[in-house]
Scaffold this motif. Structure first.
Motif, PDB file in Angstrom:
ATOM      1  N   GLU A  26     -49.962 -52.843 -55.068  1.00 56.69           N
ATOM      2  CA  GLU A  26     -50.639 -52.703 -53.878  1.00 56.69           C
ATOM      3  C   GLU A  26     -49.681 -52.841 -52.584  1.00 56.69           C
ATOM      4  N   ALA A  27     -48.885 -53.660 -52.641  1.00 54.81           N
ATOM      5  CA  ALA A  27     -47.954 -53.873 -51.629  1.00 54.81           C
ATOM      6  C   ALA A  27     -46.671 -54.301 -51.816  1.00 54.81           C
ATOM      7  N   ASP A  28     -45.677 -53.763 -51.161  1.00 52.41           N
ATOM      8  CA  ASP A  28     -44.514 -54.315 -51.271  1.00 52.41           C
ATOM      9  C   ASP A  28     -44.261 -55.854 -50.800  1.00 52.41           C
ATOM     10  N   GLY A  29     -43.576 -56.610 -51.604  1.00 51.14           N
ATOM     11  CA  GLY A  29     -43.304 -58.021 -51.194  1.00 51.14           C
ATOM     12  C   GLY A  29     -41.878 -57.925 -50.406  1.00 51.14           C
ATOM     13  N   PRO A  30     -41.386 -59.035 -50.128  1.00 51.99           N
ATOM     14  CA  PRO A  30     -40.319 -59.469 -49.287  1.00 51.99           C
ATOM     15  C   PRO A  30     -39.180 -58.862 -50.165  1.00 51.99           C
ATOM     16  N   GLY A  31     -38.600 -57.820 -49.431  1.00 55.31           N
ATOM     17  CA  GLY A  31     -37.505 -57.293 -50.186  1.00 55.31           C
ATOM     18  C   GLY A  31     -37.533 -56.236 -51.238  1.00 55.31           C
ATOM     19  N   ASP A  36     -38.423 -51.049 -56.896  1.00 58.82           N
ATOM     20  CA  ASP A  36     -37.943 -52.424 -57.265  1.00 58.82           C
ATOM     21  C   ASP A  36     -38.777 -53.080 -58.203  1.00 58.82           C
ATOM     22  N   PHE A  37     -40.177 -53.057 -57.755  1.00 59.61           N
ATOM     23  CA  PHE A  37     -41.283 -53.768 -58.566  1.00 59.61           C
ATOM     24  C   PHE A  37     -41.408 -53.141 -59.952  1.00 59.61           C
ATOM     25  N   MET A  38     -41.516 -51.904 -60.049  1.00 61.35           N
ATOM     26  CA  MET A  38     -41.518 -51.352 -61.233  1.00 61.35           C
ATOM     27  C   MET A  38     -40.417 -51.649 -62.149  1.00 61.35           C
ATOM     28  N   GLU A  39     -39.078 -51.582 -61.423  1.00 67.00           N
ATOM     29  CA  GLU A  39     -38.061 -51.815 -62.452  1.00 67.00           C
ATOM     30  C   GLU A  39     -37.912 -53.509 -62.897  1.00 67.00           C
ATOM     31  N   LYS A  40     -38.260 -54.185 -61.899  1.00 63.92           N
ATOM     32  CA  LYS A  40     -38.779 -55.648 -62.559  1.00 63.92           C
ATOM     33  C   LYS A  40     -39.741 -55.580 -63.606  1.00 63.92           C
ATOM     34  N   VAL A  41     -40.589 -55.045 -63.643  1.00 64.55           N
ATOM     35  CA  VAL A  41     -41.779 -55.066 -64.562  1.00 64.55           C
ATOM     36  C   VAL A  41     -41.264 -54.297 -65.755  1.00 64.55           C
ATOM     37  N   ARG A  42     -40.537 -53.315 -65.872  1.00 62.95           N
ATOM     38  CA  ARG A  42     -39.937 -52.533 -67.038  1.00 62.95           C
ATOM     39  C   ARG A  42     -38.883 -53.623 -67.496  1.00 62.95           C
ATOM     40  N   GLN A  43     -38.049 -54.253 -66.813  1.00 65.45           N
ATOM     41  CA  GLN A  43     -37.133 -55.187 -67.403  1.00 65.45           C
ATOM     42  C   GLN A  43     -37.934 -56.233 -68.082  1.00 65.45           C
ATOM     43  N   SER A  44     -38.759 -56.833 -67.588  1.00 59.43           N
ATOM     44  CA  SER A  44     -39.646 -57.956 -68.235  1.00 59.43           C
ATOM     45  C   SER A  44     -40.392 -57.403 -69.314  1.00 59.43           C
ATOM     46  N   ASN A  45     -40.949 -56.397 -69.683  1.00 56.73           N
ATOM     47  CA  ASN A  45     -41.682 -55.728 -70.621  1.00 56.73           C
ATOM     48  C   ASN A  45     -40.250 -55.595 -71.819  1.00 56.73           C
ATOM     49  N   ASP A  46     -39.352 -55.015 -71.314  1.00 59.21           N
ATOM     50  CA  ASP A  46     -38.065 -54.860 -72.442  1.00 59.21           C
ATOM     51  C   ASP A  46     -37.707 -56.329 -72.873  1.00 59.21           C
ATOM     52  N   ALA A  47     -37.554 -57.260 -71.885  1.00 63.14           N
ATOM     53  CA  ALA A  47     -37.305 -58.538 -72.492  1.00 63.14           C
ATOM     54  C   ALA A  47     -38.262 -59.394 -73.684  1.00 63.14           C
ATOM     55  N   CYS A  48     -39.597 -59.118 -73.230  1.00 66.23           N
ATOM     56  CA  CYS A  48     -40.500 -59.466 -74.114  1.00 66.23           C
ATOM     57  C   CYS A  48     -40.269 -58.660 -75.518  1.00 66.23           C
ATOM     58  N   GLN A  49     -40.059 -57.498 -75.473  1.00 66.02           N
ATOM     59  CA  GLN A  49     -40.303 -56.853 -76.701  1.00 66.02           C
ATOM     60  C   GLN A  49     -38.743 -57.120 -77.543  1.00 66.02           C
ATOM     61  N   SER A  61     -42.030 -63.230 -62.819  1.00 62.61           N
ATOM     62  CA  SER A  61     -42.327 -64.155 -61.711  1.00 62.61           C
ATOM     63  C   SER A  61     -41.652 -63.451 -60.124  1.00 62.61           C
ATOM     64  N   ASP A  62     -40.532 -62.841 -60.372  1.00 57.94           N
ATOM     65  CA  ASP A  62     -39.964 -62.073 -59.112  1.00 57.94           C
ATOM     66  C   ASP A  62     -40.919 -60.969 -58.926  1.00 57.94           C
ATOM     67  N   ALA A  63     -41.591 -60.279 -60.114  1.00 56.88           N
ATOM     68  CA  ALA A  63     -42.464 -59.012 -59.784  1.00 56.88           C
ATOM     69  C   ALA A  63     -43.459 -59.846 -59.071  1.00 56.88           C
ATOM     70  N   LEU A  64     -43.991 -60.684 -59.367  1.00 58.16           N
ATOM     71  CA  LEU A  64     -45.368 -61.514 -58.648  1.00 58.16           C
ATOM     72  C   LEU A  64     -45.031 -61.743 -57.029  1.00 58.16           C
ATOM     73  N   LEU A  65     -43.581 -61.886 -56.841  1.00 59.47           N
ATOM     74  CA  LEU A  65     -43.429 -62.064 -55.437  1.00 59.47           C
ATOM     75  C   LEU A  65     -43.705 -60.875 -54.783  1.00 59.47           C
ATOM     76  N   ALA A  66     -43.498 -59.629 -55.285  1.00 60.11           N
ATOM     77  CA  ALA A  66     -43.922 -58.238 -54.563  1.00 60.11           C
ATOM     78  C   ALA A  66     -45.376 -58.053 -54.728  1.00 60.11           C
TER      79      ALA A  66
END
Length: 116
Positions: A26-31, A36-49, A61-66
């Motif tokens: 819904e909103a861009d976080g700091p920086g 960037d948010f979508m990339e963090k989430v993609r990387q997170s999902n890949d790491a879980c898999q 956690s990084d994605a939640l900052l955004a």
């Protein structure tokens, strides 16, 4: 006509699925840009898999900052904590996800938990 992939994919440790009209960021976080948010989430999902749950927790956690109101990310981070045996952290994230969206089915069981 098909929607762009980014708008129809759910952010899930189980891979892309239909989001069902829920906006992922819904909103861009700091920086953070939305990309960037979508990339963090993609990387997170890949790491879980790949079973890299510690990395996934950090990236979620990084994605939640955004987007600190994103119940899907809390739910996914809860699952990663659970895989690491971090039960209190998993429960805390599941409770937060349920608070943000009481109808989110992946957190419905937190209402029926047994205290130890």
């Amino acid at each position: 006509m098909d929607k762009p992939a980014a708008s129809r994919d759910k952010l899930s440790i189980f891979g892309p699925q239909m989001l069902g009209g829920v906006e992922c960021c819904e909103a861009d976080g700091p920086g953070f840009s939305k990309a960037d948010f979508m990339e963090k989430v993609r990387q997170s999902n890949d790491a879980c898999q790949q079973g890299k749950f510690s990395i996934a927790v950090r990236l979620y956690s990084d994605a939640l900052l955004a987007d600190p109101q994103n119940f899907i990310i809390y739910s996914n981070r809860s699952a990663a904590h659970l895989k690491l045996g971090q039960y209190q952290a998993a429960l805390k994230d599941a409770d937060k996800a349920q608070h943000l969206n009481p109808k989110w089915p992946k957190t419905a069981m937190t209402e029926h938990r047994v205290e130890m």
